[in-house]
Motif scaffolding. Structure first.
Motif, mmCIF file in Angstrom:
data_model
loop_
_atom_site.group_PDB
_atom_site.id
_atom_site.type_symbol
_atom_site.label_atom_id
_atom_site.label_comp_id
_atom_site.label_asym_id
_atom_site.label_seq_id
_atom_site.Cartn_x
_atom_site.Cartn_y
_atom_site.Cartn_z
ATOM 1 N N GLY C 175 0.234 -2.920 -15.591
ATOM 2 C CA GLY C 175 0.408 -3.444 -14.239
ATOM 3 C C GLY C 175 0.946 -2.378 -13.299
ATOM 4 O O GLY C 175 0.794 -1.167 -13.550
ATOM 5 N N GLN C 176 1.577 -2.824 -12.218
ATOM 6 C CA GLN C 176 2.102 -1.907 -11.200
ATOM 7 C C GLN C 176 3.119 -0.951 -11.834
ATOM 8 O O GLN C 176 4.048 -1.383 -12.513
ATOM 9 C CB GLN C 176 2.758 -2.727 -10.074
ATOM 10 C CG GLN C 176 3.410 -1.915 -8.978
ATOM 11 C CD GLN C 176 2.442 -1.577 -7.847
ATOM 12 O OE1 GLN C 176 1.232 -1.509 -8.061
ATOM 13 N NE2 GLN C 176 2.963 -1.362 -6.660
ATOM 14 N N THR C 177 2.932 0.334 -11.592
ATOM 15 C CA THR C 177 3.803 1.330 -12.226
ATOM 16 C C THR C 177 4.864 1.871 -11.265
ATOM 17 O O THR C 177 5.634 2.750 -11.630
ATOM 18 C CB THR C 177 2.966 2.524 -12.732
ATOM 19 O OG1 THR C 177 2.224 3.029 -11.621
ATOM 20 C CG2 THR C 177 2.008 2.102 -13.827
ATOM 21 N N THR C 178 4.856 1.363 -10.043
ATOM 22 C CA THR C 178 5.820 1.851 -9.044
ATOM 23 C C THR C 178 6.733 0.704 -8.605
ATOM 24 O O THR C 178 6.419 -0.465 -8.832
ATOM 25 C CB THR C 178 5.080 2.394 -7.811
ATOM 26 O OG1 THR C 178 4.157 1.385 -7.380
ATOM 27 C CG2 THR C 178 4.304 3.655 -8.137
ATOM 28 N N TRP C 179 7.814 1.062 -7.954
ATOM 29 C CA TRP C 179 8.784 0.053 -7.515
ATOM 30 C C TRP C 179 8.503 -0.371 -6.093
ATOM 31 O O TRP C 179 8.045 0.428 -5.278
ATOM 32 C CB TRP C 179 10.202 0.609 -7.654
ATOM 33 C CG TRP C 179 10.547 0.866 -9.086
ATOM 34 C CD1 TRP C 179 10.354 2.023 -9.767
ATOM 35 C CD2 TRP C 179 11.091 -0.069 -10.023
ATOM 36 N NE1 TRP C 179 10.745 1.877 -11.076
ATOM 37 C CE2 TRP C 179 11.213 0.612 -11.267
ATOM 38 C CE3 TRP C 179 11.504 -1.398 -9.953
ATOM 39 C CZ2 TRP C 179 11.721 -0.010 -12.418
ATOM 40 C CZ3 TRP C 179 12.017 -2.001 -11.095
ATOM 41 C CH2 TRP C 179 12.117 -1.324 -12.314
ATOM 42 N N LYS C 180 8.823 -1.595 -5.832
ATOM 43 C CA LYS C 180 8.586 -2.174 -4.510
ATOM 44 C C LYS C 180 9.265 -1.357 -3.409
ATOM 45 O O LYS C 180 10.438 -1.014 -3.509
ATOM 46 C CB LYS C 180 9.160 -3.591 -4.517
ATOM 47 C CG LYS C 180 8.882 -4.429 -3.294
ATOM 48 C CD LYS C 180 9.543 -5.814 -3.501
ATOM 49 C CE LYS C 180 9.352 -6.710 -2.299
ATOM 50 N NZ LYS C 180 7.976 -7.245 -2.231
ATOM 51 N N LYS C 181 8.494 -1.043 -2.394
ATOM 52 C CA LYS C 181 9.052 -0.298 -1.252
ATOM 53 C C LYS C 181 10.091 -1.165 -0.546
ATOM 54 O O LYS C 181 9.860 -2.356 -0.326
ATOM 55 C CB LYS C 181 7.919 0.046 -0.279
ATOM 56 C CG LYS C 181 8.296 1.044 0.783
ATOM 57 C CD LYS C 181 7.178 1.224 1.809
ATOM 58 C CE LYS C 181 6.145 2.254 1.387
ATOM 59 N NZ LYS C 181 5.146 2.497 2.453
ATOM 60 N N ASN C 182 11.201 -0.550 -0.175
ATOM 61 C CA ASN C 182 12.290 -1.312 0.447
ATOM 62 C C ASN C 182 12.134 -1.316 1.970
ATOM 63 O O ASN C 182 12.720 -0.497 2.681
ATOM 64 C CB ASN C 182 13.634 -0.704 0.032
ATOM 65 C CG ASN C 182 14.806 -1.550 0.473
ATOM 66 O OD1 ASN C 182 14.673 -2.414 1.342
ATOM 67 N ND2 ASN C 182 15.970 -1.305 -0.119
ATOM 68 N N LEU C 183 11.322 -2.242 2.447
ATOM 69 C CA LEU C 183 11.047 -2.308 3.888
ATOM 70 C C LEU C 183 12.280 -2.628 4.731
ATOM 71 O O LEU C 183 12.504 -1.983 5.765
ATOM 72 C CB LEU C 183 9.945 -3.342 4.154
ATOM 73 C CG LEU C 183 8.576 -2.789 4.512
ATOM 74 C CD1 LEU C 183 8.623 -2.033 5.827
ATOM 75 C CD2 LEU C 183 8.049 -1.869 3.442
ATOM 76 N N PRO C 184 13.096 -3.611 4.317
ATOM 77 C CA PRO C 184 14.279 -3.895 5.153
ATOM 78 C C PRO C 184 15.164 -2.653 5.323
ATOM 79 O O PRO C 184 15.707 -2.428 6.412
ATOM 80 C CB PRO C 184 15.002 -5.000 4.382
ATOM 81 C CG PRO C 184 13.920 -5.674 3.601
ATOM 82 C CD PRO C 184 12.958 -4.585 3.222
ATOM 83 N N ALA C 185 15.264 -1.838 4.283
ATOM 84 C CA ALA C 185 16.084 -0.623 4.406
ATOM 85 C C ALA C 185 15.461 0.351 5.399
ATOM 86 O O ALA C 185 16.162 0.995 6.186
ATOM 87 C CB ALA C 185 16.250 0.044 3.041
ATOM 88 N N ILE C 186 14.137 0.438 5.360
ATOM 89 C CA ILE C 186 13.452 1.321 6.317
ATOM 90 C C ILE C 186 13.674 0.818 7.741
ATOM 91 O O ILE C 186 13.933 1.593 8.666
ATOM 92 C CB ILE C 186 11.940 1.410 5.984
ATOM 93 C CG1 ILE C 186 11.745 2.085 4.621
ATOM 94 C CG2 ILE C 186 11.184 2.155 7.080
ATOM 95 C CD1 ILE C 186 10.315 2.050 4.110
#
Lengths: 392, 98, 325
Positions: C175-186
């Motif tokens: 499955g997905q090999t990366t971590w969810k991008k933290n949009l609220p932090a951006i």
């Protein structure tokens, strides 16, 4: 009364936009367009122009913000060139199909690569089929006048289409020319505030940009097509009105020395004035040559164009954009299409020249006319010729 | 149905394909998406808390004067969220008759 | 200062929820769609007069098949990546037309809606630009953690391990090999006045945040967890169940950032993440090792969030301590 001043053409466009009292300007810098919006931002900053200046983060957003602003009923302006126009491409079609009368200056510049900041028409020609009304200025006064006229044309309830006013990068945009500037009180009766037919209004909610199934897509496109074709009538009316008010007359195609001309050169944009000098030089030598330049590119004025070249044995088209793997350039293609099926039609010699800012001199036009006549005599079968390319 | 209504002459299509009538999706009854199962509320158990109403993705519940909620079969797609979330288990999903 | 903007703000209670539905029945969202429910709750909370802007995506498609619209408020959709730019234009246009006296002086809320693809991926630039410029509108990311409209492809907001059609659970990659991008932090890094996360299971919290976002002058960003039964492979009745579990496990903590001050909805006895993962078949292939990795990451991220709160909002922390004692 109107006063005539020496002014950079880009600046004069800002002056026209100011006189149009635009509500929203969304802009992103790109050479050679930048002077236009820089100057507008100065107007806004100094309180000389009451409008929202939205310094967006890309041309894609410039056009997107322009659509949003236009959708609430604001008179909206943006400007771009080259890569910037290419980045807007996706939204260009939406502006036309959503019937949002944005006005844009396109300061024509080559498309990369190689990256090149100089002039040709490959940027706007990639937007040929976007549904925009597209006009070309040959000098600073025209760029100024066409910009003012563009708002009136775009916002006419019979039109409601965006308008791109094209002017050549650097060779027109950055030169200082004598320009007759209007005063606000002269412009206001010509160009009253925008009265939108539809807008985003909580009192009367509408949904714009809905999902169009195959059952309705063609009908929406047909509307755009009819509006675009129909806009020629409105363009003519606006030009007539403008001429009556201010004394400068505009036509969709213009003829120069075509009386009795056997060979007619076809141009667009500011190279036209150089081409006129070539015509003068050849006429002095007794050659029967003339010039037709196309001011209104979309909608294409077929009737007026055919009338303008009537009687010519040879037509030499000078394109400043290349359609690789095709028949040369877009203007040549249009001219050939216009003539196809006509019983009496001239020989068409298609040339592509001036790409990426390569200088087009009087000699270039003489070369083109000479070649056109020579090929015509032999009825040479060829697609097009690229002028000025070094073979060794 | 939408597809049929979209078939109009080009001159009749509102400018730019704009939809002029707000909220006219109400005309499109999504109730026939249910697969023969629908929620039924037991009034005896219902405490009028409104969970069924605020958790319905299809706005199929509406307020009544007496504080209870009306279920609207025209829009209910039969997802069963209301039955799942009812804090008093007052809603059950029952088989619909043909 | 947002304190001024919020001086008349009254929290919703179950009894004071607005009846008005700016977004109406008849839309074509899937059975049990959590995203349209989140959209509905936001629209209700903000209310009219509102102008809504949609990015291309599920919510745009299901709400506007010509000649029908589920929008009872003025609405515009232009393209996929530009909801924030279009909203910038709408907001700028309204403001100047009011200033020039061409439209009535009335507070019209501008609200942009986009999915996670339209926000975290293709629309990030336009969003960043609009937030930085300080336009007065609410941007709502309805995050269903993949490109659902095109058939469940991974986005940068897809969580680690999740199976999508472009992050399949294969023999080599699970499955997905990366971590969810933290949009609220951006978004918080843009120093905008208001950023919040919300979940439709906590509808009062969500609606209060949406209302606040709309009252605050300047840009506001809402990141809303939006379950997708179709893409996540869970039962049609589970939208709220998973929307609650994701918060109870601290996988998706609820917090708000007001002028840089974090306030976290506390959950110091979280359920194990596995409780959440077992509800959805997109996670069916996950191994205990993967779950352990995720558990550690979730715990760490939650602690970091509390640290941010401690750093930025000591008053709240002190108050909570007092209550606890």
């Amino acid at each position: 009364m109107a006063k005539r001043v020496g002014m950079e053409v880009s600046i004069s466009i800002s002056e026209a936009v100011k006189l149009a009292n635009v509500d929203v300007i969304s802009a992103y810098p790109i050479t050679p367009q930048t002077h236009i919006v820089e100057h507008l931002s100065e107007f806004v900053s100094d309180g000389e122009l009451h409008s929202a200046f939205v310094p967006v983060e890309s041309e894609h957003s410039a056009m997107s913000a322009a659509l949003g602003a236009s959708a609430v009923g604001a008179r909206t302006f943006t400007a771009t060139s080259s890569q910037g126009l290419a980045l807007m491409h996706e939204i260009m079609y939406l502006a036309a199909s959503m019937r949002l009368p944005v006005v844009m200056s396109v300061v024509n510049r080559a498309l990369s690569s190689p990256i090149n900041i100089w002039n040709d028409l490959s940027d706007i020609m990639a937007e040929r089929d976007s549904g925009w009304i597209q006009v070309f200025a040959i000098n600073g006064q025209e760029a100024y006048d066409l910009t003012l006229q563009a708002f009136k044309i775009a916002e006419d309830p019979r039109v409601l289409l965006p308008v791109a006013v094209n002017l050549d990068g650097f060779i027109l945009s950055h030169v200082i020319e004598p320009i007759e500037l209007f005063e606000q009180k002269e412009v206001d009766p010509f160009l009253p505030p925008y009265q939108p037919v539809l807008r985003l209004d909580p009192e009367k909610p509408v949904s714009m940009g809905a999902f169009g199934s195959p059952e309705v897509f063609i009908e929406v496109k047909k509307q755009v097509e009819e509006a675009l074709i129909g806009s020629q009538k409105v363009v003519a009316e606006v030009w007539k009105d403008f001429g009556q008010r201010y004394g400068r007359v505009y036509k969709p195609v213009e003829s120069y020395q075509t009386k009795g001309a056997e060979t007619i050169l076809i141009t667009m944009g500011s190279i036209t004035e150089t081409a006129m000098m070539a015509i003068d030089a050849l006429r002095e030598k007794g050659r029967q040559v003339g010039l037709v330049h196309i001011r209104l590119w979309r909608p294409f004025p077929f009737k007026e164009f055919l009338q303008a070249i009537k009687g010519a044995k040879t037509v030499a088209v000078l394109d400043r954009a290349l359609s690789p793997g095709g028949v040369g350039g877009p203007v040549g293609l249009e001219v050939k299409s216009a003539l196809f099926g006509k019983e009496e039609r001239p020989y068409v010699a298609e040339f592509v020249a001036g790409l990426g800012g390569r200088d087009l001199t009087v000699e270039t036009f003489i070369e083109v006319l000479d070649k056109a006549e020579k090929y015509s005599q032999k009825q040479k079968d060829f697609q097009y010729e690229l002028i000025g390319v070094r073979e060794k | 149905m939408a597809k049929v209504e979209a078939m109009m002459p080009w001159k009749d299509v509102p400018l730019g394909g704009t939809i002029l009538e707000p909220g006219n999706a109400r005309k499109f009854k999504t109730g026939d998406w249910r697969s023969k199962i629908r929620p039924v509320t037991d009034k005896e158990k219902c405490i009028k808390c409104g969970m069924c109403w605020i958790f319905c993705p299809d706005m199929a519940y509406t307020h009544r004067e007496d504080g209870y909620f009306d279920w609207n079969g025209d829009y209910c797609k039969g997802c069963g969220i209301c039955a799942k979330e009812c804090p008093k288990d007052a809603i059950t999903m029952v088989a619909e008759e043909e | 200062m947002i304190a001024d903007d919020l001086k008349d703000f009254k929290k919703f209670t179950p009894k004071t929820l607005p009846r008005e539905e700016p977004f109406v029945s008849g839309h074509r969202a899937c059975q049990g769609c959590g995203e349209v429910l989140a959209l509905r709750q936001v629209a209700k909370a903000i209310g009219t007069p509102m102008i809504a802007v949609s990015a291309t995506g599920c919510m745009e498609i299901i709400s506007s098949p010509f000649p029908q619209t589920a929008w009872a408020v003025p609405w515009i959709h232009v393209a996929f990546e530009n909801a924030a730019a279009v909203a910038s234009g709408v907001e700028s246009g309204l403001k100047i037309l009011v200033d020039k006296g061409r439209i009535p002086r009335k507070e019209i809320k501008v609200v942009a809606f986009a999915g996670d693809g339209g926000t975290a991926d293709i629309g990030l630039q336009a969003l960043s630009g609009a937030m930085e410029r300080g336009h007065n509108f609410v941007y709502v990311c309805l995050d269903n953690e993949a490109y659902m409209n095109t058939g469940i492809q991974r986005s940068s907001s897809t969580p680690y391990g999740a199976m999508t059609t472009t992050s399949p659970a294969g023999k080599v990659t699970p499955g997905q090999t990366t971590w969810k991008k933290n949009l609220p932090a951006i978004m918080a890094a843009h120093n905008i006045p208001y950023v919040a996360t919300a979940s439709p299971a906590y509808y009062l919290d969500l609606m209060n945040k949406a209302k606040k976002a709309s009252l605050i002058k300047g840009p506001a960003y809402l990141h809303i967890y939006s379950s997708c039964p179709t893409g996540w492979r869970h039962g049609a009745d589970l939208a709220i169940t998973v929307s609650r579990l994701v918060v109870e496990t601290n996988i998706f903590p609820l917090y708000e950032i007001e002028e840089g001050r974090y306030t976290v909805r506390k959950n110091n006895q979280p359920k194990p993440v596995v409780d959440y993962f077992k509800t959805q078949r997109r996670f069916a292939h996950m191994t205990p090792d993967m779950l352990q990795t995720i558990q550690e990451r979730v715990d760490r991220d939650y602690q970091r969030l509390l640290q941010m709160e401690g750093l930025t909002n000591p008053a709240v922390v002190k108050e909570e301590r007092k209550v606890a004692e």
